[in-house]
Each structure stands twice: as structure tokens, then as C-alpha cells.
Design an enzyme around this catalytic site. Structure first.
Site, PDB file in Angstrom:
ATOM      1  N   GLU A  26      27.939  -9.757  55.370  1.00 57.34           N
ATOM      2  CA  GLU A  26      28.902  -8.752  55.827  1.00 57.34           C
ATOM      3  C   GLU A  26      29.611  -9.197  57.107  1.00 57.34           C
ATOM      4  O   GLU A  26      29.545  -8.513  58.146  1.00 57.34           O
ATOM      5  CB  GLU A  26      28.199  -7.406  56.054  1.00 57.34           C
ATOM      6  CG  GLU A  26      27.672  -6.798  54.765  1.00 57.34           C
ATOM      7  CD  GLU A  26      27.001  -5.435  54.955  1.00 57.34           C
ATOM      8  OE1 GLU A  26      26.691  -5.080  56.103  1.00 57.34           O
ATOM      9  OE2 GLU A  26      26.815  -4.721  53.954  1.00 57.34           O
ATOM     10  N   GLU A  39      25.041  -5.213  47.090  1.00 59.71           N
ATOM     11  CA  GLU A  39      24.148  -4.236  47.716  1.00 59.71           C
ATOM     12  C   GLU A  39      24.564  -2.835  47.314  1.00 59.71           C
ATOM     13  O   GLU A  39      25.752  -2.506  47.317  1.00 59.71           O
ATOM     14  CB  GLU A  39      24.223  -4.301  49.250  1.00 59.71           C
ATOM     15  CG  GLU A  39      23.708  -5.559  49.884  1.00 59.71           C
ATOM     16  CD  GLU A  39      23.717  -5.464  51.422  1.00 59.71           C
ATOM     17  OE1 GLU A  39      23.847  -4.335  51.941  1.00 59.71           O
ATOM     18  OE2 GLU A  39      23.624  -6.508  52.071  1.00 59.71           O
TER      19      GLU A  39
END
Lengths: 670, 670, 670
Positions: free
Chosen positions: C150, C307
Site C-alpha cells: 500500500e 486484501e
């Protein structure tokens, strides 16, 4: 009795003569006599006047004040004056200024601008304390020592490099090895493993949530850093004046300081209470609750209300004056809940400075004012209450208050944010409204005197606490636990395998999931159709031996228990999986309380408080009318002398708005 | 007349040719002629173009612009260009960047990134000003000097070490001795005593409320630091071009700068007005009120509206365009209230930069746009109004506006926060709605021309001001004072013994307590049953010689006066102990105004403004219709030429929505 | 197929064995098999465990994990582990800590505490990546590389001196000369002209609005700084393991990173989706929309849902659990929109650290829990879907999403603040509710496959984009543009002469003014009386060749067009001058869509999604019931095998709440 030197209810306030010319001092003495003042807290913010330059002490003015007090029959709760260092400290030692999590220093210009681990501050504070102790150890006016002032009220955390270094030492003492620290802090998460003590920092500004165990230990470290300051001063004072009691003023449910820990180091608990005069029932209930907490810190020993406002304060958005009678009522409430002293901030309202609009016992308008008249009237009235001194409150109910658990609970990154104090208040109010006295206890304390102990959101549960609870219930105690309890150990690490961890068998159930802030949630009593609103939280419970007293009627957890009861050993263990509306809980607890034989002091209308203080052979029933209308009470079995009026009362008694009565009765063989 | 060089209503705007290629300049000249532009504010943000490297001045492009303007009959309000220093200043002198209370620097990338006490900034600004003055002192286009720009609009306070050192010098000059400073600042409070000047700091981030006298003096110091910058430039300009008027653009009720003080150093008051086009009555009333303040700064002398938006601005959350006719209406409102110049920001809308969505007289769409058409029409129309130049407004009512009191009032830690400007507006609106002209005065000013003077929340009251008020009332003036007045001296130290201090006998009463934000509070007129809502504040008043005109009917102060009147000397003194609802006050004041013989310019429907400007022998009645519908007015005794249409009017006159009329009549012997 | 090594739907999650003792690892393997896990993202936050001291690598534990995975038939999406540097990096290189616009450093204690331009970070990250690649290049468990994590989620901008220096280099490469930079940044405004590269700074805290072109270029620079980190790791990995695909996990519409640019450097797009389980239609629609964006980044190639939460997250104010069935439904929604992998954060819920209350596939309660049961059931079920792998979605409609324009649009100082994503969502929802698939395209991309392309607020319009649009329309495309489009060039400089610039002829109109947030605004269809509410914005349009489809009926722009259509070349160009209420637009677009022959996948009740994935010869109809009640659908022409149940379906099909069906049919000659 707090000190044999003053066998009366303490009455007075913060006295700051350094703000006024000496001719005003003489006026002060006259007015103090008129107001029945017998004790003043002296010199709390006078460091810069006592030591205007480093090491240059100027005590002559304080000598004159102390002498004048003694001559006028007023005693001194003498301050160590270390709450606000002089500007020279910051100039000579810029590193003594505290630093926030974003690296910003706090500068002089207000107060409390010191890093709790500053060596320069600690040395200067110790020197001043030593000098003061030496100077006044034998002075006839000295009755008590007032260490510092409201520790931590503005600066409860400093994040500077000095604190960082000290924190590492503190951690070394706590965990011995880095390996142990890494394990306890869970540094395997997010690549936070430490290979060297020097890598560890305070929880400063971080890009994402900071490690919770690091945050939690920093709260402990800061609590202990501030406590170390207090202890250092207490030690100096006790060496020089072993018989003079020491105190520092607490602030009720103030989060940063674990007052249960602090109270062990003090002779007297004292605290500052500032309910909002406009606040209504919530505020006077909170004041009562806070008094009870303060009383509980040293096992029920009477405390001192060290500060309250004669009328307005200056720091709220709107600072309402206390209406006529309100200051008197709140003063008696403190006495009712265990205070042996009623003090104010401050004696004379300041002309200058940040608190000049804080009311004083002597207003800017002088003695020809409503406020001074009420002050003087109360001072004279309190002289009738010597008998109450030392009387205690006998509670059969206790609430579990735990600063450590609160610190952990209120960290970020939970299923939802929960605050500990509103949960305590939710429970407290159920009893307060029925005039049933309540103590506060620690999870690992001795609960043997209580018939009922309640622990709402006891998020952190140590093995010792679990053992204590287990023992209490199996010996016949009745224990109530609320949701989201028994979740983590003392390092905020989650217990595996269901909740409340370590107590699943005691409670007879296991919690599998949490659903915070359920939408339109209701519960039902088995076999009844009335829906009971619930809010805030749902623990999804798998009942084992526990019986459901209520079940959820909505949500994906419908049918699961909302409230359970489990027989364990000789006792009972109840579990609340949600927050049921207070009126329902109140009704439910009533039956329960009756069953346990926990009676109210007296049945009164809502808004009228009844509290009993007892001493061997004597009982004092305090009646306080918080309502804006007169209330007539049935005194039931109570009869005897009403101490304020001197009249004998029995049967029915009428209290005016803000009215107070104190009925004394003799007890058999007490 | 502001300058003999330009005997017309000034019309034009900020002109920033440096943002455009030179071929656009020629188009500018054509369009300026088409729009009737006669003055431009030139080069306000051109420092980096005039001095691209330290000491290397490049004026040739500005020479060409000035020449072109002169050739085209446009004059220059030439800027000193010091409002936004070039990036090299920050690079060479990082200490010239301002610093906030938390120690954070402001960086280049916006504008106004200079510390007001920076030596490097001051030296460079002075050099540039000197060069510009020298270069253009004899240029035919030069009509006025425009010093800097909106002083303090972003950076009104700097807390850096340079400022700290300068602050100490300023304090030394003000208080002479440290002892005096300690006394005046009340440093006995919270241990803030200073033993050395070097210990004193700006009011930086502090743990608790910062010393209010320190805060107050810092506001004074910063106001004067900025004023010193302005004075330094003015001095240079006046030495070189003694006959060219100097101005800097003000910002209405802008809090950080005491414009009464500033106006003394300028030849012309000019200011920037940015009402929200969506704001309705509150916004156009505020514009009127601000014009009246600006006009009052130099005793009624005509001012210049230096900036307004042709349509949208860019800095609100929602930037509404001015609807058709709205820009014209607001321009005439400025003229009505005393402006002799109508200017805009800016001439040509920028293509780039932070203000590119701020409208320009020439929009991005060019001349074939609604906005340009309205600009050009107005420019032509204004040529008919030479006669109005220099005409004045004759007010019999004054409101007391005091920056010093406002600074002190709006510090923290009061019974409740009160803002000064809304209180002025509350009073202003009572008169504005009746077309009664209002001036603003200082508490220590000459009030002899006024029949009625009103001082709402005159929190700070100096001895000189009290003397002035006493003299005004005893000589026959009518004075109205509002609650929470006369509380502190010039160091924010509270007067003892009741309020308004120094004026209790003049007002015939003494205030004992304050109750901010009373709940459900009402007052009654004696003998009447209608309840008058009141709010915001209650002074609990003990009346002496004053008579109660209204009394409180609720609260613990029920029965105490809400409004009093006292005869004192030849005059009257009224006191308002609370904020009574405006409609009631309006009704009350009407009778009072009639009694004092203060008449309106003309009776008009709500939303239609009538203002009279006068000069010897001539009167000009401005009529402005703010309503979205036509309004027909009875001109009463007014008849004469309507200057915009050239027609003679009398009897009834109809104004379109956004409509304007200016009726001239000759006065006897004026 | 993403990798030949794993010809199944990816199923698994983040695996962090370093948080657990090794005996738990063995339990992990058993449970992974039970849950059908075939891939784990390994070691994302294990840098400090892999390199506990600088240059001292410890890989043995990871070797054991990789071996164990291989033995148990689980593959690894192996992390480069560079997302959170060890504490030693900050200690050795304090300059590696990022700094915000106010000069504050971010400290270790969380994660992502590195400056994207830190040389020390870059060197250490490259070394670690190289070591890992070397160590595991031939390991049988290695299936994919997971670069960092991320990027930018917490620290997307750093303003430190290192970044400043690097920014200057970046600007030098972009603009070549300072003259060009001054021109493009519009530094003539506010005296911001640069005479030396070294004067240029990041857009730090400024007194007033910071130069918008400077802000915009800094966003570009930071996007590219982070991308450079990703590219550096990818390059190392590709050199060592040229056949192993690399990915990094994206975050949907995350503003700081231009994912269209990033996707070019990755083999697989993967992303993290965290809809709020309590969020209702807005949240599941947003999830669908984000999936479609992610799918569009690499031209429709299947992506991986890297995710999602098994149940609760930990970072919202209230973190609701996913109700029974909700996790399964959201997983199938991802598949429906083009995912070929369904992964979770994380495998086993942590006991410690900031995310310990984030749910795991294996909860704290272990496998005997609702959450694990649902995880295991889904894992087994997904094994039936190998056929779907690689199938694509065929969209005829595209929305223009442009990070560059969004960055410029959302800077300060506009007529009013407009956000880009809600405008995309407004358009998206019109199609989503009709089960019409939508792709996202860039303004300069190839639009030839689409019948309809819509660009809401395309504020920035480059010349290349304008050419692309012109070509698209003239060749027969249908293009819809929304208000406030075509305003600025790539340096945020306003185009002169009306809008949408460069496309006025294509749209057949010119915008002259903007009126943001019009009050009570309505439009009318010509000849009809129904008022259509509009909001947010009004472009005041001068129509040329365009025909008004709706006109404003209120405001000063009444009578001007609200919606226009223009024939241009072989195509049509529509322009929306305001935001018309969605129900009206939905009705309007329906007709239009029909006309263009854009059909829905299937007509379904509101709340039931129908999406088709296709591959040569086969089509898969995904049906998803988001409603809390069963829904019965008419399958229309669809019949075939329902893959989850294995049954053949046709005619009517009933879906339970949270129910899913996947109907496969064979296609002719596909």
C-alpha cells in the site's frame, strides 16, 4: 481527624498574598475571621517570589504572612510552591521545557511548563522544598504540606529526548531484556523489533497507529515520572517535619494519574471539584461519584475538598455563577460523602492574570456582596459540625475502577471507542438514585466487605485480578461483569480462546464476537414481550453453565443471551453482554439489591440525596435537596437533633430548594 | 478632493501587467478607455520582477507601463511592491520567515512571508521604496502611492526570536523598569515574575492560558511593528514626493490593526470590501457599517474603495458571482457612505496563480462578457458624479469602537466569550434600518458634535476615556453603555468595587455579578405584561440613582434592572444590563431618537437605503434598492436633479431591483 | 491466468508467522488445508526480523516457513518486506524520517516512516530485495512477488530538504529552464519569480494559498518518487526471477497515486477493498465501482483482490462485523467484476499491535468460530470456479478518470470545492443500477471500443486529450461532458475565451460564467412543466450549434441551457451545465442507452447485481443479492449450469439474502 492541630471542619481557600500589597493582608485577616476561615493553602504559585533568581531565596514576606496567620488563628496548608517554575529556569535550562508528540515545546507564560524528567527542574524543586521545610518546620501556623498543585493537569506527557532516555531506563527495569520487551510489546507486528535499547522512542507522531503497548507503557512511565516528583518532595518534608501531614490536590477521575497508586504516598487525600452550576443532575451526580472515588483511595479515610469555586470559574465556554444556596449545598454534599474539609480556590479574586474572572471568597466587589455573605454564613455554620469529623461511610456495593485498564481501553484502534468513566457512571447512578452508598475498588483489592461488586468494561484483566474475582465469587460474593471485559493482559495483548479470559468458567460463558453500536437493538426477558432497548455494544455470547436472564431479539445474534447469571461456588456471577437502558437495569437491580439485603440510607424523591456517615455510637444523616422546589421527606426511623438548626426532628421534614439537613442519632453499642 | 491631479471619482483596479505579454498591455489601454478607467493600482506584487536578484533592479518594463498609462490618460496609484518579498530573501535570510506560536516557520510559495521585525526585510523594502520613489517622482502618471498591501492579512503575528528581542525593547520603552512591568502584567500570579528582561518571551504555546497582559501587549507590539513598516515607507516617499498622497489598503474591522492609529500616518484612507453576494441583508449592512468605520478614521474625510470584486472571489467555501446589477449597487453604496473612488481587484483576471478564479474587470472571456459590460457601463456613468466629490456625511449618532478594548475583550478566560464587532453591529443596525447616519469614535475622542453616543461592551476603560465620557454627559450628551463595560484598565487588570468602574456615579448604579448566557431570560417594562426576551449576558445591577426602564422577570436576579436611565449633569446616561431583542430595542430607540431630534435621511421600506452626502450649498440623496423587487418611495421634501438619469424628480420615485438614484438639491446658505 | 503455477482462483491471505511461535505454524498448515488456502502473502512486515541489524540478514526462519508452505501445497506471494523499515534505520539515518508541510518529522512506532527520497532507505530496501530474490528465486513455493505494501497510504508526501533537492532536479528535467518554469508556474503572480533553482521549495506551510502549479507538480513528483521505489524493486526482482509476476497492492481511488501510470510497471493489478459492512448500497456500489477501476488499469486483465477483511476492521470509528454471508457475497462481487483471486488481511488475527482487533481468517477464538467456518466454506466452494479464470467483461460504456485532473481540481481556491470521485460515482451509479458494465478510461486513451464515454468535471484538459475527444466524436462516438471541464492546461493555467476550451465547437457552446451551489435551482424540459431539481453547480452557457435539452427556470441565468446536445461529425456531444437529480438523469440516460444499443446484463430488482464475464465460447452470469430479503429473478434468455450448486437453472431463480449464483452458458463461436 486529619491533624490534631485543627479539630474542626477545615474551612478556607488558596491564599496568594503575593498578589496584593501588604495593607490588603490586614483586611484579609479581618475578613477571614468574619468568614470563619481556619486554614489556607499558602503560596502555591509563589516560587518566583520565593526564589526570584536561581539560588537567591527571599522568604521574609512569607515569614510575615505566616506570623500574621498564626496571630489570627488561621493555620497554613503550606505549599512547596513547585507547580510553576520561574522564568529563569526556562532561560537557563531550555531543555526543562516540555515537548509534545509533534516536537513542539511549551513555553513559559502560563504554568506547569516543566518536563517531569528534567534534572534541572527536579534539583531546583528539591532545593526549594528543603528550604521551605527548614524555614517553617517549627512555625505555629504550619498544619499541613501542600505538595505542588494538580500534578499533570496541563502537562501529563512530555516526549522530549530526556524523557526518551529515562523511558529506556524505566523499560530496562521493567523488562530486564530487550527480548522480553519485544515479546511484550508485540514488535513482530509491523516490523517494530528493537535490536538496541537506544532505538526505543516515546510514542511521538507516527505515520500510522503507534504500537499500543508502547503507548500504554508510556502512560505508566509518565504517571510514575510525576509520582516520583511528588515522592521526592514528600520525602524531604517527612524528614524535616515527620508529624506534619502531606497532601497534593487530586482531580477526581483525571485519567493520566493512577490515584490509587498515588494515595499510598500521601497522608491525606485532597481534591478539586468544579461541577458546572448549570449542569443539573448529571453534574451533581458526578460530584458525588467523584467524592466517593476520592474517599475510596485510602480505604474510606476522610478527605479534604481542597478546591471548589465560590461562584464562577473562568475556563468553561460559559461560566455560570453558582446561584444563591448552590455553593452551600455542594459544600455539604462533599461533607456527606466523606470530606472533613471544605476549601476554595481562592481566598481573594485576583485582579490580574489568567484566572482573574475565577470567583474568590472575597469578590472584586469586596465584602458587601452576595458571594461573600454566603461564604461567611457557611463558615460560621460549619462550626456546628465538629462531631461529624472522622465519621465514615459503610458501603456494601463496590465498583471496580482501574486506571491501568482504562488507559488500555481508551487507546486507539478498538472495535469501537469505549470510555471507562461513563460506564462507571452508568452503574453508579443506579445506586445513587436509590441512596445506596458505593465504594470504588481496584480489581486486585480486598473485596471481602462488599456484598456486590460490579466491573463494567474491565478490558484489561491481570492474572492476579482474575484470581481475586474467582475467590470473591466462590466465597459467596455477587459479581457483575460488563461486556468487553477480560480481553487483554497487562501489555494489551489479547487473550486467545474467548472472553472474559481467565473467568469463562466463573461467568459460565464464552464471548466469540463483538458488535459495536448495534443498530435498533432490543432484548427480551424470557417469556415476556416487552422490548428492552440496548445500545453501545453487543458481545456475541455462547452460554455454557450460565442462564440467560434476557436474550437479544434482533440482529444477526438474535437469540443469544444479553444478560446471564451463573452460580459459581457459593456466589453468583452476572454478565451483561450489552448496555441495557438504565430504567430497566434500575428495576432489575432493585430486586437484586433487596435480595442481597443492601438497603438505602432513606427513600427520598428524585433529586434529594440521603447519605449516612457513621462513627462509633453515632450516625449522621445528610439530606440534600438539589431540586428547584421544596421537598417534604418522610424521615422513617430517623429522629434526633438536626445539627444546622439545632432543632430535634422526626416524622416529616421539609427541605427548601438547595436545602440541607443533618440529622444525628445515637447508635446502640456502636 | 483626494488629489488635484484627478478631479473625478477614481475608477479602476489593481493592474498587474507583469503577468501578461506586452501585446496584451495595448489591449488593456483600449479596454481601460472603454471602461472609463482613470486610475490603476500598479505593481503591488511585482517586487520579484523589479528586483529579481538582491540589489539588481529592473525598472524598464515598469517605465514602459507608466509611459503607456500616461499616454492613455490613466493615472497610477503606484505600489511600493513590498507586500510579497522575492524568494531570494528567504534563501539569503531564513530568519526573515515568520514563525507561529508553535515554532513553525511560514515558507515562500504564497505571499506575505516576512517577519515584521526582520532587519533584512526592512532594509530591502526600504531600498526598493527609495528606488521607486526616485524613479517615478516626476512621472506624469504618478497620482498616489500605494504602500505595501493589506498589512497583516495573513501574518499579523510573528513569534520568532528576533521579534522576542524587539518585544523586550518595546516593553522597556513602555514600562521603563522591570518592576513596573511585573506590576502591570500581574506576574505575581502563577509565579510569572521576571527578574531579567531576557526572560520575557512572546506569548508562544503555553501549557495553560497565557498571561493576558502579555498577550495584550503583544497585540499592541505587533500592531506597532507593522505600523513601523508602513511609516518607514511613508517617510521615504514623503521625502522624495512631498505632494503625492500616500495610502495603504485597510480591511474594515480587521482585528489585528488599530486603524484609528494607522489613519494618522496616511493621507487617504482606502480599503478593500468583499461582501458575499449571497449574503443578503447582513452582508450589505456590514458593508455599509464598514464604510462608515473607514470614513470615521480620518474624521469624515472621503475615502477610496480600493478593492472590490467585479463578480466572484476565490477564497470562500462557495464563491457566488455578483448577479446583474449587484456590483453597480454595491459601488454606489460605497459612494453613498463617503467614498470618492471605486476600485477593483483586479483589472484583468489572472490565468495562473492562487487567485486565478477571482473575477477581473476583464474576465477570462474578454470584453464580450456580462461582467465587462457592467464594468464599462459603470465607468461611463460615474463621470456624471464629479459634483459629489468631497461631500460629507453629517452624523448625530456615534458608536464607540476601540481596538484596544476589543483585543482585551476577545482574549481567553472570560465569564464567556464576547466578540466586539457583533455588539457594534447590533447597535449599528438599529440606526441603519432607519436611515440614520452613524459615525464611529474612539473612547477618548472628541464627541461634541454628537447627540447620542453608544458604547457596547467597552470592556477596557482608561481613566482618560472615563473622563471624556463624564464630561460628555455632564455637558448634556446622551450616552448609552452596554453590559460588561468598565471592567479593566489598559493592562487588563480588573477594577475593584463594582462596574462600570470610574463611571458608577455617571450611570447611577453598580454591577456586582455577571451571568453569561442566562437560560430562558426575559425582562418586563414596569407596569406592562409583555415579556421581552433577552440573551447573551446579564449584569446583576444594584441601582443607585438610576431608574429602571425594564427589570428582569426570571433568573435568580429577577427584579433587578435590565435597562436603566440616569440623569447626570445636563445629560443622560443609559445602561443596558443585557442584550434585549433588537425589535424591542428598535422600538425603544425610536422614541428616544425623536426626543433627541435625530431624524432619518428619508423614511424608506426595509431594504432600501437612503444616505445624504452634503457640501456647502448642496446635498446629495443616495437611494439604493437592495430588494429583489421594485420599490416605490415617497421623496417627501426632496426634489431636484437625479444625477444618473439627468431627470428632475419629486414626489414618488420607483427604484428597480438593485436600482440606484442620486438626487441633488441646493441648500440655503450652506 | 495470472501464473501457470496456480491455475485456480487464488485464495488465502497475509501470513505473518513471525508473530507466532513455531508450533502455531504447524496448526496454520492444517487450517490452511481445511480452508482451501492456496496462496499466502508472506512477510510483508518482516524487515526487522529479516535484517535485525544493518546488513545482518536472518533468513533461516523464513526458509522454514517457505519449505513448510511448499510441503503443504500452499504458494507464496512473497513480500520484499520494505513497507516498514526497522528502527535502526531511523536511528542511523534520522533524515530518512518523513517530514510534513509544517516541518514535523514522523517517528517510528507505527509503519511507513520513510521519506520516499531517502537515499539510506532506498539503498537498504534494494539490498533486502536483492537478498530475498537471490534466496528464494528457485524455491518451489514462490509464485508471485509482493512489492512493499500500500505505497503512500500514510505518507504520500514528504517535505524534507532531501525531497526539496530532488524536486529541483525533477523540475529541471521537466522544464529545462527556469524561465520555462516561471512561465508554467505563473510566478509573475504574487512576486514568486525564481531567479535560482535553489530558491524553489516544496509546498510547505505558507501564509496564504500556495502556488497551485507548485502544489500540482509536487503531487506529480511525489507520485513519481513512490513509483520510482516500486520500479527499483521490480527491476531487481525481474533480473533475478524474470518469470515470476510482480505486483503491489493498490487502494482503489486512492488520490495520491496515478494507478494508470503505476499499472504499466506491474504484471498484475491487485488491490485492497474494505467496504463498511454497515454501509449499505453506497458501500457495495463503491466496491463494484472500485473493482471496475482496478480492472480497467491494465485494459481489462483480471486482477487480484489482495486484501479484504474476514469480518471487522480496526480503524473506523465503529467497526461492524460482517454479518453471516456478507463476506462470501463481497468475495463473489469481486470475482464478478473481474478478480481471479480472493485474498484477506490476514490469515491469523494478531494478539498484539495496532491491528489486533482487525479480524483474521483464523480468529482469536480459533477454528470453532463462525468466521472461520465461513472462510473454510468459501475456500472449498471456490474450487468449483476454475473455469471462470481469465474471463473478461465487455463494456460499451466508459467513464473518464484522470488522476492529473483530479489533483488540480481538488486544490484550493476554486469557485467552490468539487471532488472528482463523487462525480464519477454519480455517473457510475446510473449504469450500475441497470446492470450495464462500465470501464474507466484515461482522457488520452483509446476509446474505440466504447459507444458512450462520459467525462464529468474534466477540469484539466490537455491538447492531446482534446484531440482524442474530437476524434472520438467525429468518428461517430457519443461523448458526454459535465460542467467545469476544459478549464485549465496541465499547469493549472486557465484557458482564455470560454469553456470547455479546445472543444467549444465539438460541444457547440461556450461557457461564460460559473455559479457554484445555486440556491433553489430548477430546470425544465422544453415544452414540459415538471421542474427538475439541480444542484452543486451551474455553468452559464452561451449555446452555439448545440440544442438545449433542458433549460434553467430560476436564477439570473434562467433561460440558459442546462443540458445540450450537439451533432459533430458522425457523433454526438452532450453537455451537462449542472448536476441534475439522479432519477431524472437515470430516466434520460435509459432512452439514450437503448438508442445506442447498450443493453444490461439482465434486468433485476434494485439491490440485485448481475454481471457477465466472458471468454471465448463461454459466458458466466454472476447474480448477487445485496438485499436483506430473498429475491426471485427472471433469468430471461439465460440457462445453464449454476456453478456453485452444480444444478441446471432456467426461468426463475430465487436468491437468498446475501445469496449468489453463477450461471454458465456456452456461446456460439466465441
Amino acid at each position: 481527624m486529619i491533624t490534631a492541630k485543627l479539630p474542626h471542619v477545615f474551612y478556607g481557600g488558596d491564599y496568594n498574598p503575593e498578589q496584593w500589597p501588604e495593607d490588603v493582608w490586614r483586611d484579609d485577616m479581618r475578613l477571614m475571621r468574619e468568614a470563619g476561615v481556619n486554614l489556607v493553602s499558602l503560596g502555591i504559585f509563589s516560587w518566583a517570589q520565593l526564589e526570584p533568581r536561581p539560588g537567591q531565596y527571599v522568604f521574609d514576606w512569607l515569614d510575615r504572612v505566616m506570623d500574621m496567620l498564626a496571630e489570627n488563628g488561621v493555620l497554613a496548608d503550606l505549599a512547596t510552591a513547585t507547580a510553576s517554575p520561574p522564568a529563569w529556569l526556562a532561560k537557563l535550562h531550555p531543555e526543562s521545557l516540555p515537548q509534545d508528540a509533534e516536537g513542539r515545546r511549551y513555553y513559559p507564560g502560563g504554568r506547569q511548563h516543566y518536563c517531569p524528567n528534567s534534572v534541572a527542574y527536579k534539583r531546583s524543586a528539591a532545593d526549594l522544598t528543603q528550604r521551605l521545610a527548614q524555614q517553617y518546620k517549627a512555625h505555629p501556623a504550619l498544619a499541613m504540606w501542600h505538595i505542588n498543585n494538580e500534578y499533570g493537569c496541563h502537562i501529563s506527557e512530555c516526549m522530549c529526548d530526556v524523557c526518551a532516555a529515562q523511558f529506556r531506563l524505566w523499560l530496562g527495569a521493567r523488562y530486564k531484556t530487550l527480548e522480553e520487551l519485544n515479546e511484550r510489546w508485540g514488535t513482530a507486528f509491523w516490523s517494530q523489533h528493537y535490536a538496541d535499547w537506544d532505538e526505543i522512542l516515546p510514542p511521538r507522531k507516527t505515520p500510522a497507529f503507534c504500537n499500543p503497548a508502547q503507548q500504554l507503557d508510556y502512560k505508566r512511565f509518565m504517571n510514575e515520572s510525576l509520582l516520583a516528583l511528588c515522592r521526592a518532595e514528600a520525602e524531604i518534608l517527612r524528614k524535616t517535619t515527620p508529624k506534619v501531614p502531606v497532601t497534593t490536590n487530586f482531580m477526581g477521575f483525571f485519567k493520566p494519574l493512577d490515584y490509587f497508586q498515588w494515595a499510598q504516598d500521601l497522608d491525606v487525600v485532597s481534591w478539586d471539584s468544579y461541577p458546572d452550576p448549570n449542569g443539573g443532575p448529571d453534574e451533581y451526580t458526578h460530584a458525588a461519584c467523584s467524592h466517593d472515588l476520592m474517599r475510596s483511595l485510602k480505604g474510606g479515610q476522610p478527605f479534604v475538598l481542597m478546591e471548589q469555586a465560590p461562584s464562577q470559574v473562568n475556563w468553561r465556554a460559559v461560566n455560570a455563577p453558582k446561584r444563591p444556596g448552590q455553593m452551600r449545598l455542594m459544600s455539604y454534599q462533599a461533607l456527606a460523602h466523606g470530606a472533613d474539609g471544605i476549601m476554595f480556590f481562592q481566598w481573594r479574586a485576583s485582579r490580574a492574570g489568567a484566572e482573574k474572572f475565577h470567583s474568590g471568597m472575597v469578590p472584586h466587589g469586596g465584602k458587601q456582596t452576595r458571594v461573600f455573605r454566603e461564604i461567611a454564613d457557611l463558615g460560621q455554620e460549619l462550626k456546628r459540625l465538629d462531631a461529624v469529623l472522622g465519621a465514615r461511610i459503610e458501603a456494601k456495593v463496590a465498583l471496580v475502577a482501574d486506571w491501568q485498564s482504562r488507559w488500555a481501553l481508551e487507546l486507539d484502534s478498538k472495535p469501537a471507542h469505549l470510555d471507562a468513566v461513563p460506564h462507571l457512571r452508568y452503574c453508579y447512578d443506579l445506586f445513587y438514585q436509590q441512596n445506596i452508598p458505593v465504594d470504588f475498588v481496584q480489581p486486585e483489592g480486598d473485596w471481602s466487605q462488599y456484598k456486590l461488586v460490579i466491573a463494567p468494561v474491565l478490558y484489561m484483566l491481570t492474572e492476579r485480578a482474575a484470581k481475586n474475582i474467582r475467590g470473591y465469587v466462590s466465597s459467596g460474593g455477587c459479581f457483575v461483569m460488563g461486556y468487553f471485559s477480560g480481553i487483554v493482559d497487562e501489555n494489551d495483548q489479547i487473550y486467545l480462546g474467548g472472553y472474559p479470559a481467565l473467568l469463562k468458567d466463573v461467568m459460565g460463558l464464552s464471548v466469540e464476537e463483538w458488535c459495536p453500536h448495534p443498530q435498533k437493538c432490543v432484548a427480551l426477558l424470557p417469556g415476556k414481550s416487552e422490548e428492552i432497548p440496548c445500545s453501545t455494544w453487543v458481545d456475541v455470547v455462547n452460554a455454557k453453565s450460565a442462564q440467560a436472564s434476557a436474550v437479544f431479539a434482533s440482529g444477526y445474534f438474535a437469540g443469544k443471551p444479553a444478560l446471564t447469571i451463573n452460580e459459581f461456588g457459593k456466589g453468583k456471577a452476572l454478565y451483561a453482554a450489552t448496555l441495557l437502558e438504565p430504567s430497566f437495569m434500575s428495576w432489575l437491580m432493585s430486586g437484586f439489591i433487596e435480595q442481597l439485603g443492601i438497603g438505602p440510607a432513606l427513600a427520598t424523591p428524585r433529586g434529594v440525596e440521603a447519605v449516612v456517615r457513621s462513627k462509633p455510637g453515632r450516625q449522621f444523616l445528610f439530606l440534600l435537596n438539589h431540586n428547584p422546589r421544596p421537598e417534604t421527606l418522610d424521615l422513617d426511623s430517623w429522629s434526633g437533633k438536626e445539627l444546622l438548626s439545632g432543632k430535634t426532628v422526626q416524622g416529616w421534614l421539609t427541605l427548601e430548594p438547595n436545602g440541607v439537613a443533618i440529622v444525628e442519632r445515637k447508635k446502640q453499642g456502636g
